[in-house]
Design an enzyme around this catalytic site. Structure first.
Site, PDB file in Angstrom:
ATOM      1  N   ARG A 218       0.909  -1.126  -0.145  1.00 52.24           N
ATOM      2  CA  ARG A 218       0.031  -0.079  -0.199  1.00 52.24           C
ATOM      3  C   ARG A 218       0.917   1.367  -0.012  1.00 52.24           C
ATOM      4  O   ARG A 218       1.917   1.152   0.720  1.00 52.24           O
ATOM      5  CB  ARG A 218      -0.966  -0.048   1.315  1.00 52.24           C
ATOM      6  N   HIS A 266      -1.893   0.811  -9.899  1.00 53.02           N
ATOM      7  CA  HIS A 266      -2.676  -0.213  -8.901  1.00 53.02           C
ATOM      8  C   HIS A 266      -3.250  -1.233  -9.785  1.00 53.02           C
ATOM      9  O   HIS A 266      -4.717  -1.396  -9.610  1.00 53.02           O
ATOM     10  CB  HIS A 266      -3.558   0.744  -7.995  1.00 53.02           C
TER      11      HIS A 266
HETATM   12  C1  GLV Z   1      -6.221  -4.121  -4.415  1.00 56.74           C
HETATM   13  O1  GLV Z   1      -5.170  -3.683  -3.725  1.00 56.74           O
HETATM   14  C2  GLV Z   1      -7.096  -5.223  -3.514  1.00 56.74           C
HETATM   15  O2  GLV Z   1      -6.830  -4.883  -2.048  1.00 56.74           O
HETATM   16  O3  GLV Z   1      -7.625  -5.993  -3.761  1.00 56.74           O
END
Ligand code: GLV
Length: 303
Positions: A218, A266
């Site tokens: 993260r 992401h």
């Molecule tokens: C992505 O980062 C998730 O938590 O699925």
């Protein structure tokens, strides 16, 4: 038992026939709820403000692997993350790609390409290159298995230090030793109070000089200013980031144009709709049968 689905319509279209076939009621969107008391399960990324509207809610299921974005659950409501083999395989693939990209110095070659420059550099062997994976859950173990298969010398770190076959796993007190051996460091940790801001200047100083960072945990775990300093000082050679803080980074953020960094938005994983539905059905079944909820989150631990 009824499941309230608060996610994308194209996913709902995949879920609906599977729920119908399983004989489990699925309601799409809060507007379609006629009896809030019937809702026992809720699937969403971010839940609606007032979960107390659903007095019989038993489980909230995050559509992804992470749950750090979730608010505290009301008393008695369990929280689950989606367990799907596809998520694990996708993140494994991204991590292996990123590891190879940094190992084979792709940030430098991409920069050279932009300049129209043809210039070789020493070619390193994967065999024996020391990789450290922080976060030895299901995804970490899968990544470790693949990277080991390619010849990398893989170790892991987890808070528990729980043994994993074939991989040396350092525990809570072994962080310094773990970092000291990690020429390529992979972060797959969940975001918790303990991991927020973990990767700072003193952390980078414990890595071997010229180490490389692969980050799929993260964004808030990484101090970006410290990353820049470590890159400028040569303590770190390069980084590949799938997560940033904030997401996206502001348009004028230095990292966008830094040739030592590769950023992806992401995208390491995206839950396959069918697999997500199958997991949610397994959660409903477990609730019904009183067995362990798959993907159950320990809310005090945060993952
Ligand atoms: C992505 O980062 C998730 O938590 O699925």
């Amino acid at each position: 038992m009824a499941l309230l689905f608060l996610s994308m319509p194209e996913r709902a279209a995949v879920w609906q026939p599977l729920f119908e076939a399983a004989g489990v009621e699925m309601i799409v969107g809060e507007a379609a709820v006629t009896d809030p008391a019937a809702i026992t399960h809720l699937v969403c990324w971010v839940p609606p403000q007032d979960l107390r509207r659903y007095p019989n809610l038993q489980v909230v299921i995050s559509t992804g692997a992470g749950v750090d974005h979730m608010p505290p659950m009301p008393e008695g409501v369990q929280l689950a993350r989606t367990l799907a083999p596809g998520i694990e395989e996708m993140v494994r693939d991204w991590v292996v790609m990123a590891t190879l990209m940094l190992h084979r110095e792709m940030p430098i070659y991409l920069g050279q390409q932009r300049e129209g420059r043809w210039q070789n550099r020493p070619v390193p062997l994967a065999r024996g290159t020391r990789v450290g994976i922080m976060g030895m859950g299901r995804i970490g173990q899968l990544a470790a298995e693949t990277l080991r298969g390619m010849g990398f010398d893989v170790a892991g770190w987890s808070r528990s230090g729980r043994a994993v076959a074939g991989v040396e796993v350092f525990g809570a007190t072994g962080m310094e030793d773990f970092l000291a051996r990690s020429e390529i460091l992979i972060c797959l940790l969940p975001l918790t109070a303990e991991t927020r801001g973990l990767m700072d200047a003193s952390f980078f100083a414990k890595l071997p000089q010229g180490a490389k960072l692969v980050h799929a945990g993260r964004g808030a775990q990484l101090d970006m200013a410290a990353l820049k300093e470590a890159l400028d000082a040569g303590q770190l050679a390069s980084a590949m980031l799938d997560v940033t803080d904030p997401e996206p980074l502001p348009e004028d953020h230095w990292a966008w144009d830094d040739p030592r960094i590769v950023i992806t938005p992401h995208v390491a994983a995206s839950t396959d709709a069918r697999e997500g539905a199958q997991h949610a059905l397994a959660v409903v079944r477990a609730s019904r049968e009183g067995t362990e909820i798959p993907g159950l989150v320990d809310q005090t631990r945060g993952y």
